[in-house]
Scaffold this active site. Structure first.
Site, PDB file in Angstrom:
ATOM      1  N   SER A 167       8.160  -3.407  -4.106  1.00 16.80           N
ATOM      2  CA  SER A 167       7.084  -4.284  -3.385  1.00 16.80           C
ATOM      3  C   SER A 167       5.809  -3.627  -2.928  1.00 16.80           C
ATOM      4  CB  SER A 167       7.830  -5.062  -2.306  1.00 16.80           C
ATOM      5  OG  SER A 167       6.946  -5.982  -1.894  1.00 16.80           O
ATOM      6  N   ASP A 168       6.132  -2.257  -2.236  1.00 16.65           N
ATOM      7  CA  ASP A 168       5.055  -1.693  -1.544  1.00 16.65           C
ATOM      8  C   ASP A 168       4.400  -0.900  -2.885  1.00 16.65           C
ATOM      9  OD1 ASP A 168       5.619  -2.120   1.171  1.00 16.65           O
ATOM     10  OD2 ASP A 168       6.552  -0.301   1.312  1.00 16.65           O
TER      11      ASP A 168
END
EC number: 2.8.3.25
Length: 426
Positions: A167-168
């Site tokens: 996600s990052d």
């Protein structure tokens, strides 16, 4: 140490000026990738709050080619330094809880009073707008994976978090093109622009058609682990010797070449399951299961090397699962410079991932490692017009701060947790 004027001219983005006051991965990765393309990037941190990624292995890779400036924007002098850099920059990117800079009195409108043409990029877990109870929530990678729904698509019986920090990093890549799109808008319109990047939306955007499938038709695909949830013959298979390989036998031409290998009829030769132009089928249908059983029988009779050789000979997409040592030793990785070495102020001489996206006329470079905390304060401040006496005063007041190498090693206990630094200390 280096200042703004010391940044070498190279790459496709030479001359582009970026101020990055983000932390962790989702925000700063965008600036880091653009710095590799020659953009002048200043990473701005607070004197008591270094970036949380400092001291971790990823920091030297995500922040190489950047300059480091540390100042307290909550103080009058620190705010002035920050706004001087806003005046200098073409793009300002920040990552924090939604509305954080508004609460500091640094709204987009205030920023545009200082630099009317600047491109502003806000990165947060939930976005700057929406349900107020969500906007100010903190977020890390796993939060983004869970809230986006992406985690629910992976795993088998339980949802699976994808490592490392999917996600990052997806948000960081989204931030990268958001920065450039926002900047291009300022060029085309002559006016500043602001873009709101939400971490969970960045990941939700790459769910392919799963949301359409569910929201429109109520169909929710099961979790299938390493098996594709929809396409037959598009999965990992265990061979006779117990080793695993991915095979993707989809597409009309691929099916024509590949079906005879696994004992299926060539499409268009009379079998009603496989008509002319057949490109593949759903794994959960009778035809899909027939295809899967044929592949499983084939791989059970051949070693992984045999399967790989035959598939490659017929131009069938396939790949054994590489371990990191395989990546390091692969001739193609070496030939493209996918792995490279450079010197880092914190970790010394290191080996890691090289420069991606190979530009022909304006190649990217690694001209320096990731700077230590506040390493470039003095040079940057001099470029902004501060003299030594004033800079010394700012240090004495705690408005600016820096860590030398010894302080960095002690703060992050690098001599305990980084093996090659432990050997160096011994």
């Amino acid at each position: 140490m280096a200042g703004i004027k010391d940044f070498p001219k190279f790459g496709a983005l030479a001359g582009l000026k970026i101020l990055d006051s983000g932390s962790n991965i989702a925000g700063p990765l965008g600036g880091g990738l653009l710095a590799e393309c020659g953009a002048t990037v200043i990473h701005f941190e607070g004197p008591k709050k270094p970036d949380n990624q400092r001291g971790w292995y990823g920091y030297p890779q995500n922040h190489r080619n950047q300059l480091s400036m540390v100042a307290d924007i909550k103080s009058e002098e620190g705010r002035k330094i920050f706004l001087d850099l806003i005046k200098w920059a073409d793009i300002w990117v920040e990552s924090s809880k939604g509305g954080q800079y508004d609460r500091l009195g640094l709204s987009d409108e205030v920023i545009w009073e200082v630099n009317p043409k600047i491109a502003i990029v806000h990165v947060s877990g939930y976005g700057q707008t929406g349900d107020p109870s969500y906007v100010t929530r903190a977020s890390y990678d796993a939060v983004g994976q869970a809230f986006s729904g992406y985690m629910s698509l992976n795993g088998t019986t339980e949802a699976l978090k994808i490592n490392p920090y999917l996600s990052d990093f997806v948000c960081g890549l989204t931030t990268c093109w958001a920065m450039l799109a926002c900047y291009v808008s300022t060029i085309l319109t002559g006016k500043g622009e602001s873009v709101d990047v939400a971490q969970y939306e960045a990941l939700a955007r790459i769910m392919d058609g799963r949301m359409i499938q569910y929201a429109t038709d109520g169909v929710k695909m099961p979790r299938t682990g390493n098996k594709d949830a929809q396409a037959a013959l598009f999965s990992f298979y265990t061979c006779k010797d117990g080793r695993t390989i991915f095979i993707g036998m989809t597409g009309a031409e691929v099916c024509k070449r590949g079906f005879p290998i696994i004992g299926l009829p060539v499409p268009g030769t009379g079998d009603p399951d496989f008509p002319e132009g057949f490109t593949g089928w759903m794994i959960y249908t009778p035809v899909g299961q027939r295809m899967e059983k044929a592949m499983e029988k084939y791989v059970s009779e051949h070693t992984m090397e045999e399967v790989e050789a035959e598939m490659q000979a017929h131009q069938i997409p396939c790949q054994r699962v590489y371990e990191l040592e395989d990546c390091l030793n692969d001739p193609h990785w070496k030939a493209r410079g996918t792995i490279t070495e450079w010197d880092d102020p914190m970790m010394g001489h290191i080996t890691g991932l090289g420069l991606i996206n190979k530009f022909k006329r304006n190649p990217s470079e690694i001209w320096r490692g990731a700077p230590l905390f506040g390493m470039d304060n003095r040079d940057i401040l001099k470029d902004l017009g501060y003299d030594d006496a004033k800079i010394d005063e700012l240090y004495e007041q705690g408005i600016v701060n820096e860590f030398d190498l010894d302080t960095t090693i002690k703060r992050y206990r690098l001599d305990e947790v980084i093996p090659h630094m432990r050997k160096k200390e011994e």
